[in-house]
Design a protein around this motif. Structure first.
Motif, short mmCIF file in Angstrom:
data_model
loop_
_atom_site.label_atom_id
_atom_site.label_comp_id
_atom_site.label_asym_id
_atom_site.label_seq_id
_atom_site.Cartn_x
_atom_site.Cartn_y
_atom_site.Cartn_z
N ASP A 174 0.81 -1.22 0.00
CA ASP A 174 0.00 0.00 0.00
C ASP A 174 0.85 1.27 0.00
O ASP A 174 0.31 2.36 -0.27
N THR A 175 2.11 1.17 0.31
CA THR A 175 2.97 2.37 0.32
C THR A 175 3.28 2.84 -1.10
O THR A 175 3.76 3.96 -1.30
N VAL A 176 3.03 2.00 -2.10
CA VAL A 176 3.27 2.39 -3.50
C VAL A 176 2.07 3.22 -3.97
O VAL A 176 0.98 2.69 -4.18
N THR A 177 2.27 4.51 -4.13
CA THR A 177 1.18 5.41 -4.53
C THR A 177 1.44 6.12 -5.85
O THR A 177 0.55 6.79 -6.38
N ASP A 178 2.63 5.96 -6.39
CA ASP A 178 2.99 6.63 -7.64
C ASP A 178 2.98 5.61 -8.78
O ASP A 178 3.76 4.65 -8.76
N PRO A 179 2.10 5.79 -9.78
CA PRO A 179 2.06 4.84 -10.91
C PRO A 179 3.40 4.69 -11.62
O PRO A 179 3.65 3.66 -12.24
N ALA A 180 4.26 5.70 -11.49
CA ALA A 180 5.57 5.63 -12.16
C ALA A 180 6.45 4.53 -11.59
O ALA A 180 7.38 4.06 -12.25
N ILE A 181 6.18 4.13 -10.33
CA ILE A 181 6.99 3.07 -9.71
C ILE A 181 6.11 1.86 -9.40
O ILE A 181 6.28 1.17 -8.39
N LYS A 182 5.18 1.60 -10.29
CA LYS A 182 4.25 0.48 -10.12
C LYS A 182 4.97 -0.86 -10.00
O LYS A 182 4.50 -1.78 -9.32
N ASP A 183 6.14 -0.99 -10.64
CA ASP A 183 6.90 -2.25 -10.58
C ASP A 183 7.24 -2.63 -9.14
O ASP A 183 7.49 -3.81 -8.84
N ASN A 184 7.28 -1.64 -8.25
CA ASN A 184 7.57 -1.93 -6.85
C ASN A 184 6.51 -2.81 -6.20
O ASN A 184 6.78 -3.51 -5.22
N VAL A 185 5.30 -2.78 -6.74
CA VAL A 185 4.22 -3.63 -6.20
C VAL A 185 4.61 -5.09 -6.31
O VAL A 185 4.47 -5.87 -5.37
N SER A 186 5.11 -5.46 -7.48
CA SER A 186 5.50 -6.85 -7.71
C SER A 186 6.65 -7.27 -6.78
O SER A 186 6.62 -8.36 -6.19
N SER A 187 7.64 -6.40 -6.64
CA SER A 187 8.79 -6.75 -5.80
C SER A 187 8.38 -6.85 -4.33
O SER A 187 8.86 -7.72 -3.58
N LYS A 188 7.45 -5.99 -3.90
CA LYS A 188 6.99 -6.04 -2.51
C LYS A 188 6.13 -7.29 -2.27
O LYS A 188 6.16 -7.88 -1.18
N LYS A 189 5.40 -7.70 -3.28
CA LYS A 189 4.63 -8.95 -3.17
C LYS A 189 5.57 -10.13 -3.00
O LYS A 189 5.35 -11.01 -2.16
N GLU A 190 6.63 -10.15 -3.80
CA GLU A 190 7.60 -11.24 -3.70
C GLU A 190 8.30 -11.25 -2.35
O GLU A 190 8.58 -12.32 -1.78
N THR A 191 8.58 -10.05 -1.81
CA THR A 191 9.17 -9.97 -0.48
C THR A 191 8.23 -10.56 0.55
O THR A 191 8.64 -11.29 1.47
N GLY A 192 6.94 -10.26 0.41
CA GLY A 192 5.94 -10.81 1.31
C GLY A 192 5.84 -12.32 1.20
O GLY A 192 5.75 -13.03 2.22
N ASN A 193 5.87 -12.83 -0.02
CA ASN A 193 5.82 -14.28 -0.22
C ASN A 193 7.03 -14.96 0.42
O ASN A 193 6.92 -16.05 1.01
N SER A 194 8.18 -14.32 0.31
CA SER A 194 9.40 -14.88 0.91
C SER A 194 9.27 -14.94 2.43
O SER A 194 9.70 -15.93 3.07
N ALA A 195 8.68 -13.88 3.02
CA ALA A 195 8.49 -13.87 4.47
C ALA A 195 7.57 -15.01 4.91
O ALA A 195 7.81 -15.67 5.94
N LEU A 196 6.52 -15.25 4.13
CA LEU A 196 5.59 -16.35 4.45
C LEU A 196 6.29 -17.71 4.28
O LEU A 196 6.06 -18.64 5.09
N GLU A 197 7.12 -17.82 3.27
CA GLU A 197 7.87 -19.07 3.07
C GLU A 197 8.84 -19.33 4.22
O GLU A 197 9.06 -20.48 4.62
N GLN A 198 9.40 -18.25 4.76
CA GLN A 198 10.31 -18.40 5.90
C GLN A 198 9.56 -18.91 7.14
O GLN A 198 10.07 -19.73 7.90
N VAL A 199 8.33 -18.41 7.33
CA VAL A 199 7.51 -18.89 8.45
C VAL A 199 7.21 -20.38 8.27
O VAL A 199 7.32 -21.17 9.23
N GLU A 200 6.84 -20.77 7.06
CA GLU A 200 6.54 -22.17 6.80
C GLU A 200 7.78 -23.04 6.99
O GLU A 200 7.71 -24.15 7.53
N SER A 201 8.93 -22.51 6.55
CA SER A 201 10.18 -23.26 6.70
C SER A 201 10.51 -23.47 8.17
O SER A 201 10.93 -24.57 8.58
#
Length: 275
Positions: free
Chosen positions: A204-231
Motif C-alpha cells: 500500500d505504500t506504493v502510490t505513484d504509478p511511475a513506480i508500479k513495478d515496486n508492487v510486484s517486488s513487494k509482493k515477492e518480499t511478502g511471499n518470501s516472508a511467508l515461506e520463511q515462516v513455513e520453513s
C-alpha cells in the motif's frame, strides 16, 4: 497559419488588384466624371479588403486544421497508452477511451464552429481555437492520469489478494504438520498473519504509478516472508518428530533393560552384558 505559398498567392492578388485599380482610375478622362474616381477607388479598395479577408479566412482554416490534427494525435496517443495498462479492466479501459473519443469529437466540432466576424480581431479567433484544443488535451491528460492510478490500484489489489492466498496456503501447510503441538501451530499461524499484514501494508505504500513495478517486488518480499515462516514450522515439525523418535528409542531401551532384569536365569554378569 498561412503557408509561404499561400502568402505569396495572396500578395500576388494584391499586386494584381492594385494594378487593376490604377488602370480603372486612369480610365476617367472626362472632368465631368471625376466623381467616378472616388467610386472606382472605393470599389478597388473593397477588392483589396476582400483579398485580405480571404487570406485571413485561409489562415484561420489552417489553424483550425492544425488544431484538429493535434487533438486527433493526442487522443490516439492517450488511447494507446490506456490500452497498454495491463491491470485495467476491460470496462475501465472502455470508459476512459470513450471519454477521450467523445471529447475529441466535441472539441473538433467546436473548432469547426468558430468563425471570425468581419472586422473582428483575428487574434481573438485564434485564441478561441487554442482554448478548444487545450480543453481537449487537458481532459486527455486527466484520463491518462486517472487510468494509470486505476491500473496501480488494481495491481495492488491483485498483489494483496495473492498474499492472502499464500497466507492461507501456508496456514493449511502448518495445520497439516503432524508433529507440531497445537500451541506451536497457533504461534506459527500468528506469525503468518503478521507477515501477511506487513506485506500488504508495504504494498500500500506504493502510490505513484511511475513506480508500479515496486508492487510486484513487494509482493515477492511478502511471499518470501511467508515461506520463511513455513520453513521454520517445518523445522520445528522435524525437530519434534526426531525428539519423539529418540524418546521412543529411550523408552524401548528402558523396557528392554527391565525385561532383562526380570529374567531369573541370567547371571548378573550376563544381564550387564546384555544391557
Amino acid at each position: 497559419k498561412l503557408t509561404d505559398k499561400e502568402k505569396e498567392a495572396a500578395k500576388a492578388k494584391i499586386d494584381e488588384a492594385v494594378k487593376t485599380a490604377k488602370a480603372e482610375i486612369d480610365k476617367v478622362t472626362d472632368p465631368k466624371l471625376k466623381d467616378n474616381v472616388d467610386t472606382k477607388l472605393d470599389e478597388q479598395l473593397g477588392n483589396l479588403d476582400k483579398i485580405e479577408l480571404d487570406a485571413a479566412d485561409n489562415d484561420i482554416d489552417n489553424i483550425k486544421a492544425a488544431a484538429k490534427s493535434n487533438v486527433d494525435s493526442r487522443a490516439d496517443e492517450i488511447i494507446k497508452a490506456i490500452d497498454k495498462l495491463p491491470d485495467l479492466t476491460v470496462e475501465q479501459k472502455k470508459a476512459a477511451k470513450d471519454a477521450v473519443e467523445a471529447k475529441a469529437k466535441e472539441a473538433k466540432t467546436a473548432i469547426d464552429g468558430i468563425k471570425a466576424s468581419e472586422g473582428a480581431d483575428i487574434s481573438v479567433t485564434k485564441k478561441e481555437i487554442e482554448n478548444q484544443k487545450n480543453s481537449a488535451t487537458d481532459l486527455f491528460d486527466q484520463k491518462k492520469t486517472e487510468s494509470a492510478k486505476n491500473d496501480l490500484a488494481n495491481a495492488k489489489t491483485k498483489a494483496k489478494d495473492a498474499i492472502d492466498t499464500k497466507a492461507a496456503e501456508t496456514k493449511a501447510a502448518i495445520d497439516a504438520m503432524p508433529n507440531l503441538t497445537e500451541e506451536e501451530k497457533a504461534a506459527k499461524k500468528a506469525d503468518v498473519d503478521k507477515a501477511a499484514t506487513a506485506a500488504k501494508a508495504d504494498i500500500d505504500t506504493v502510490t505513484d504509478p511511475a513506480i508500479k513495478d515496486n508492487v510486484s517486488s513487494k509482493k515477492e518480499t511478502g511471499n518470501s516472508a511467508l515461506e520463511q515462516v513455513e520453513s521454520a514450522a517445518t523445522n520445528n515439525d522435524i525437530d519434534n518428530m526426531k525428539s519423539a523418535a529418540k524418546s521412543d528409542i529411550d523408552s524401548a531401551a528402558t523396557d528392554a533393560k527391565a525385561a532383562i532384569d526380570a529374567m531369573t536365569d541370567l547371571t548378573a554378569k550376563q544381564k550387564e552384558e546384555a544391557k
